[in-house]
Structure formats: C-alpha cells, structure tokens
Design a protein around this motif. Structure first.
Motif, PDB file in Angstrom:
ATOM      1  N   ALA A  61      39.844  36.605  89.637  1.00 61.26           N
ATOM      2  CA  ALA A  61      38.551  36.379  90.293  1.00 61.26           C
ATOM      3  C   ALA A  61      37.939  35.054  89.853  1.00 61.26           C
ATOM      4  O   ALA A  61      37.434  34.273  90.678  1.00 61.26           O
ATOM      5  CB  ALA A  61      37.604  37.530  89.977  1.00 61.26           C
ATOM      6  N   TRP A  72      31.223  34.285  96.035  1.00 60.78           N
ATOM      7  CA  TRP A  72      31.026  35.713  95.738  1.00 60.78           C
ATOM      8  C   TRP A  72      32.019  36.204  94.687  1.00 60.78           C
ATOM      9  O   TRP A  72      31.696  37.063  93.856  1.00 60.78           O
ATOM     10  CB  TRP A  72      31.116  36.550  97.016  1.00 60.78           C
ATOM     11  CG  TRP A  72      32.499  36.682  97.608  1.00 60.78           C
ATOM     12  CD1 TRP A  72      33.068  35.884  98.532  1.00 60.78           C
ATOM     13  CD2 TRP A  72      33.469  37.699  97.287  1.00 60.78           C
ATOM     14  NE1 TRP A  72      34.339  36.308  98.832  1.00 60.78           N
ATOM     15  CE2 TRP A  72      34.612  37.438  98.083  1.00 60.78           C
ATOM     16  CE3 TRP A  72      33.489  38.790  96.424  1.00 60.78           C
ATOM     17  CZ2 TRP A  72      35.757  38.217  98.032  1.00 60.78           C
ATOM     18  CZ3 TRP A  72      34.631  39.578  96.365  1.00 60.78           C
ATOM     19  CH2 TRP A  72      35.738  39.300  97.168  1.00 60.78           C
ATOM     20  N   TRP A  75      30.751  35.109  91.423  1.00 59.89           N
ATOM     21  CA  TRP A  75      29.625  35.978  91.030  1.00 59.89           C
ATOM     22  C   TRP A  75      30.143  37.272  90.411  1.00 59.89           C
ATOM     23  O   TRP A  75      29.614  37.749  89.399  1.00 59.89           O
ATOM     24  CB  TRP A  75      28.771  36.289  92.266  1.00 59.89           C
ATOM     25  CG  TRP A  75      27.553  37.103  91.958  1.00 59.89           C
ATOM     26  CD1 TRP A  75      26.336  36.653  91.558  1.00 59.89           C
ATOM     27  CD2 TRP A  75      27.448  38.535  91.994  1.00 59.89           C
ATOM     28  NE1 TRP A  75      25.471  37.698  91.347  1.00 59.89           N
ATOM     29  CE2 TRP A  75      26.129  38.878  91.606  1.00 59.89           C
ATOM     30  CE3 TRP A  75      28.333  39.561  92.318  1.00 59.89           C
ATOM     31  CZ2 TRP A  75      25.689  40.188  91.532  1.00 59.89           C
ATOM     32  CZ3 TRP A  75      27.903  40.880  92.243  1.00 59.89           C
ATOM     33  CH2 TRP A  75      26.587  41.178  91.866  1.00 59.89           C
ATOM     34  N   VAL A  76      31.196  37.857  91.011  1.00 57.42           N
ATOM     35  CA  VAL A  76      31.825  39.057  90.443  1.00 57.42           C
ATOM     36  C   VAL A  76      32.379  38.760  89.057  1.00 57.42           C
ATOM     37  O   VAL A  76      32.238  39.558  88.118  1.00 57.42           O
ATOM     38  CB  VAL A  76      32.945  39.574  91.374  1.00 57.42           C
ATOM     39  CG1 VAL A  76      33.747  40.688  90.697  1.00 57.42           C
ATOM     40  CG2 VAL A  76      32.360  40.077  92.689  1.00 57.42           C
ATOM     41  N   TYR A  77      32.987  37.595  88.902  1.00 61.99           N
ATOM     42  CA  TYR A  77      33.539  37.180  87.609  1.00 61.99           C
ATOM     43  C   TYR A  77      32.441  37.078  86.555  1.00 61.99           C
ATOM     44  O   TYR A  77      32.592  37.571  85.433  1.00 61.99           O
ATOM     45  CB  TYR A  77      34.242  35.835  87.786  1.00 61.99           C
ATOM     46  CG  TYR A  77      34.626  35.154  86.498  1.00 61.99           C
ATOM     47  CD1 TYR A  77      35.732  35.569  85.769  1.00 61.99           C
ATOM     48  CD2 TYR A  77      33.887  34.072  86.013  1.00 61.99           C
ATOM     49  CE1 TYR A  77      36.090  34.938  84.596  1.00 61.99           C
ATOM     50  CE2 TYR A  77      34.241  33.436  84.840  1.00 61.99           C
ATOM     51  CZ  TYR A  77      35.344  33.868  84.141  1.00 61.99           C
ATOM     52  OH  TYR A  77      35.695  33.254  82.963  1.00 61.99           O
TER      53      TYR A  77
END
Length: 275
Positions: A61, A72, A75-77
C-alpha cells in the motif's frame, strides 16, 4: 511533475519492508506445514504469519501509494502506521510495567539462583497459573529439552552446584534446595525421608517428570519472560522512533500527492476551458 524526495524515500523503505516480509511469511508457513513440527512450533507459526502478511500488505500500500501517487492507498498506509505506533507504544509501556518487579534469589554456596512465583507481577503470575496456558508452555519446554544438557553431561555435585543454570533450568530441572534432596547425577535426586520444608514443590518433584509442574518452574518461565520482555521493550523503543520518522515522511508524501492531484486537476480544467 517529478517525484518528491519524501515519495522516493517511502518507496525505498517499503520496498525493503516488502522484501523482509517474504522470508517472515515463508518461515511462518514452513513452521505450520512441518509434518514433524511440535505443537509449540505450530502455535508460534500463526503470529509469525500474521506479522508477515501485515508487513507485506502495508508495504505494498505504501509503495503504490507513494510511487504511483494513489492518495487513498497512501491514506490507508498512514492509518495502518498510526495504529502500529499506538500499539507499539502501549505494548512498550505495558512490557516495562509488568517486568518492574521480581528477581532470582541467590542460594548460599551455589552458582545459580532460585525463583519464586510470588515475587513477580500478578498479571504474569495469572498467565502461567492458568492451566490451559501452562499445559501449552510445559509442552514447549519438554519439546525444547531444556534439561537435556544436565541429563547427558551428568555433572558431579561440585560441578552442578557451581553451574550457572538458566532460570528455567533452575526451576524445572531440579528440586528446590530447601527440600534437602540428595544429588545423584544429572537430573536424578533421592528424596529426603523427612524434610522441614513447606515448599509444595518437594512433593511435586519426580525423577521421571522432573519439576515441570512445580511453582519454581513457572517462576523460571516468568523470570525468562521478564528478561526477554525488557530486551524487546528496548528494541520497541528504537523501532518506535524509526516508525515515527517513517510516518512523518509518509505524511509529507501524502501532502505531495494531494498537491500534485490538485495541480493536475487544475491544469486539465484550464486546458478544457482554453479549448
């Protein structure tokens, strides 16, 4: 627009993390799949696999998010990294709190120490006194043959009492000194016909089963956990500093992605307006 420095750094760091996750995941799968593997090895395979999968997914990610400017995913990372920072911080504090008390007691004329379960943190005591937990721990101890060196070498009495036994060897491979048993050799002892000791381990000890069900054995396990957790706590502090630095770089890369996306959106909109 050329990649920013922070994006490149995040890409490099996550490439390294991804490469590290492969052998970790492979080791966990290997332990789980071994036909002759012990119950202890299979038990530890699950967390190793979980760590390997987590590192692999997060690094992918971060790599794609930073290098391909997928906001996005980045952002998850960052969310995963933030959770990891919180978990590491809580674990580090917890590890130092539960290992703040308890130590081995020196025995007169002996090179080793003996350990009492009541000297240690209550949380650790409850974990090893739980029958389900202890059955698993005892199985691991027996599979690892912690007493094998004493059984094979069969040191003399003088060699034995001057030995620097590990906490587990001291607690699990011999009876407590207060029992007054007579040393025969290796892990063999002759029980005293009468003893003034009130230690229940004196009754629990057998030459065949050794002291794997003794309170002293549980204390030896807790003493080993305390020592190892302190070391892990120090490593966690260093790793936590590193993760915070990486997280900060990731935040810069996330900001760069948003700026680049906004720039591209504005530039494309300007072209359509001009057309």
């Amino acid at each position: 627009m050329a990649f920013r420095l922070s994006n490149n750094l995040i890409g490099i760091l996550n490439t390294i993390t991804f490469l590290l996750s492969v052998p970790i995941l492979g080791a966990g799968i290997w332990l789980a799949a071994r036909a002759d593997g012990t119950e202890c090895e299979r038990y530890f395979s699950a967390p190793i696999i979980a760590v390997g999968v987590f590192l692999m997914v997060v690094s992918i990610a971060g790599l794609i998010g930073a290098c391909c400017r997928v906001t996005w995913l980045l952002w998850v990372y960052l969310l995963a990294m933030f959770v990891l920072i919180v978990v590491l911080f809580c674990f580090t504090v917890f590890a130092f709190v539960v290992t703040n008390k308890g130590a081995g007691e020196a025995v007169s004329g002996r090179g080793y120490k003996e350990y009492r379960l009541g000297d240690y943190n209550n949380w650790l005591q409850k974990r090893v006194e739980n029958s389900k937990n202890w059955n698993r721990i005892r199985s691991c101890l027996q599979d690892s043959k912690v007493c094998k060196s004493l059984q094979d070498d069969k040191p003399t009495l003088q060699q034995f009492i001057s030995s620097d036994l590990s906490p587990i060897q001291s607690g699990c491979c011999k009876p407590p000194t207060s029992c007054g048993f007579t040393y025969v050799g290796g892990t063999e002892w002759t029980k005293a016909t009468t003893t003034n000791s009130t230690d229940t381990d004196c009754q629990t000890w057998t030459n065949d089963g050794l002291c794997y069900n003794c309170q002293s054995c549980k204390a030896g396990v807790v003493a080993t956990l305390k020592r190892n957790w302190k070391r892990v706590g120090v490593v966690c502090i260093v790793f936590l500093v590193f993760i915070v630095i990486v997280y900060s770089i990731g935040c810069c890369a996330f900001r760069n992605n948003r700026k680049d996306n906004a720039y591209q959106s504005g530039w494309n909109g300007g072209r359509r307006g001009y057309a």
